[in-house]
Scaffold this motif. Structure first.
Motif, PDB file in Angstrom:
ATOM      1  N   UNK A   2       0.855  -1.183   0.000  1.00  0.00           N
ATOM      2  CA  UNK A   2       0.000   0.000   0.000  1.00  0.00           C
ATOM      3  C   UNK A   2       0.897   1.242   0.000  1.00  0.00           C
ATOM      4  N   UNK A   3       0.698   2.169  -0.933  1.00  0.00           N
ATOM      5  CA  UNK A   3       1.531   3.381  -0.970  1.00  0.00           C
ATOM      6  C   UNK A   3       1.518   4.167   0.334  1.00  0.00           C
ATOM      7  N   UNK A   4       0.453   4.076   1.103  1.00  0.00           N
ATOM      8  CA  UNK A   4       0.389   4.807   2.371  1.00  0.00           C
ATOM      9  C   UNK A   4       1.344   4.236   3.420  1.00  0.00           C
ATOM     10  N   UNK A   5       1.861   3.013   3.193  1.00  0.00           N
ATOM     11  CA  UNK A   5       2.809   2.408   4.127  1.00  0.00           C
ATOM     12  C   UNK A   5       4.245   2.867   3.888  1.00  0.00           C
ATOM     13  N   UNK A   6       4.500   3.541   2.797  1.00  0.00           N
ATOM     14  CA  UNK A   6       5.838   4.064   2.501  1.00  0.00           C
ATOM     15  C   UNK A   6       5.884   5.530   2.904  1.00  0.00           C
ATOM     16  N   UNK A   7       6.997   5.915   3.496  1.00  0.00           N
ATOM     17  CA  UNK A   7       7.149   7.310   3.928  1.00  0.00           C
ATOM     18  C   UNK A   7       8.394   7.903   3.297  1.00  0.00           C
ATOM     19  N   UNK A   8       8.342   9.178   3.003  1.00  0.00           N
ATOM     20  CA  UNK A   8       9.512   9.889   2.525  1.00  0.00           C
ATOM     21  C   UNK A   8       9.789   9.759   1.035  1.00  0.00           C
ATOM     22  N   UNK A   9       8.864   9.196   0.261  1.00  0.00           N
ATOM     23  CA  UNK A   9       9.067   9.082  -1.182  1.00  0.00           C
ATOM     24  C   UNK A   9       8.350  10.223  -1.892  1.00  0.00           C
ATOM     25  N   UNK A  17      -1.963   9.851 -15.697  1.00  0.00           N
ATOM     26  CA  UNK A  17      -3.257   9.392 -16.196  1.00  0.00           C
ATOM     27  C   UNK A  17      -4.296  10.363 -15.638  1.00  0.00           C
ATOM     28  N   UNK A  18      -5.565  10.031 -15.740  1.00  0.00           N
ATOM     29  CA  UNK A  18      -6.599  10.989 -15.335  1.00  0.00           C
ATOM     30  C   UNK A  18      -6.593  11.286 -13.834  1.00  0.00           C
ATOM     31  N   UNK A  19      -6.212  10.314 -12.998  1.00  0.00           N
ATOM     32  CA  UNK A  19      -6.304  10.520 -11.544  1.00  0.00           C
ATOM     33  C   UNK A  19      -4.999  10.281 -10.786  1.00  0.00           C
ATOM     34  N   UNK A  20      -3.955   9.887 -11.468  1.00  0.00           N
ATOM     35  CA  UNK A  20      -2.717   9.598 -10.751  1.00  0.00           C
ATOM     36  C   UNK A  20      -1.651   9.049 -11.669  1.00  0.00           C
ATOM     37  N   UNK A  21      -0.702   8.339 -11.090  1.00  0.00           N
ATOM     38  CA  UNK A  21       0.427   7.801 -11.835  1.00  0.00           C
ATOM     39  C   UNK A  21       0.123   6.398 -12.351  1.00  0.00           C
ATOM     40  N   UNK A  41       1.623   3.071  -8.626  1.00  0.00           N
ATOM     41  CA  UNK A  41       0.458   2.943  -9.503  1.00  0.00           C
ATOM     42  C   UNK A  41      -0.713   3.519  -8.709  1.00  0.00           C
ATOM     43  N   UNK A  42      -1.215   4.694  -9.129  1.00  0.00           N
ATOM     44  CA  UNK A  42      -2.252   5.361  -8.326  1.00  0.00           C
ATOM     45  C   UNK A  42      -3.390   5.927  -9.165  1.00  0.00           C
ATOM     46  N   UNK A  43      -3.541   5.461 -10.390  1.00  0.00           N
ATOM     47  CA  UNK A  43      -4.640   5.941 -11.214  1.00  0.00           C
ATOM     48  C   UNK A  43      -5.930   5.224 -10.837  1.00  0.00           C
ATOM     49  N   UNK A  49      -1.211   0.673  -5.758  1.00  0.00           N
ATOM     50  CA  UNK A  49      -0.140  -0.089  -5.127  1.00  0.00           C
ATOM     51  C   UNK A  49       1.224   0.511  -5.432  1.00  0.00           C
ATOM     52  N   UNK A  50       2.190   0.102  -4.619  1.00  0.00           N
ATOM     53  CA  UNK A  50       3.565   0.555  -4.754  1.00  0.00           C
ATOM     54  C   UNK A  50       4.445  -0.686  -4.856  1.00  0.00           C
ATOM     55  N   UNK A  51       5.277  -0.736  -5.887  1.00  0.00           N
ATOM     56  CA  UNK A  51       6.195  -1.859  -6.089  1.00  0.00           C
ATOM     57  C   UNK A  51       7.611  -1.379  -5.801  1.00  0.00           C
ATOM     58  N   UNK A  52       8.228  -1.935  -4.756  1.00  0.00           N
ATOM     59  CA  UNK A  52       9.600  -1.576  -4.407  1.00  0.00           C
ATOM     60  C   UNK A  52      10.565  -2.295  -5.336  1.00  0.00           C
ATOM     61  N   UNK A  53      11.637  -1.639  -5.707  1.00  0.00           N
ATOM     62  CA  UNK A  53      12.665  -2.237  -6.557  1.00  0.00           C
ATOM     63  C   UNK A  53      13.584  -3.105  -5.711  1.00  0.00           C
TER      64      UNK A  53
END
Length: 71
Positions: A2-9, A17-21, A41-43, A49-53
């Motif tokens: 969940x993108x909300x679980x990552x901080x400082x990015x 896109x129309x609503x996000x990345x 990915x936030x459209x 979701x957020x995919x960490x490298x």
């Protein structure tokens, strides 16, 4: 994750896109150290979701309570 679980990015080089990345274009999340480390990915029409490298991010154990730096 969940993108909300990552901080400082912060978002960089994201395909808009129309609503996000969208994940097109690869890594689009910048760490405070200046390295691109994840893809957001936030459209509205895609999973949020957020995919960490794995080549840029690693898991570290959490410090034990009271084991902070000595004063």
């Amino acid at each position: 994750m969940n993108p909300d679980d990552a901080r400082g990015l912060t978002t960089r080089h994201a395909s808009a896109a129309c609503c996000g990345a969208t994940p097109e274009g690869g890594l689009n999340q910048l760490c405070a150290c200046g390295t691109l480390v994840a893809t957001l990915c936030s459209d509205c029409c895609l999973p949020y979701e957020l995919h960490l490298s794995p080549g840029h991010v690693r898991a570290l154990p959490s410090p034990s309570p009271g084991s902070g730096p000595a004063a």
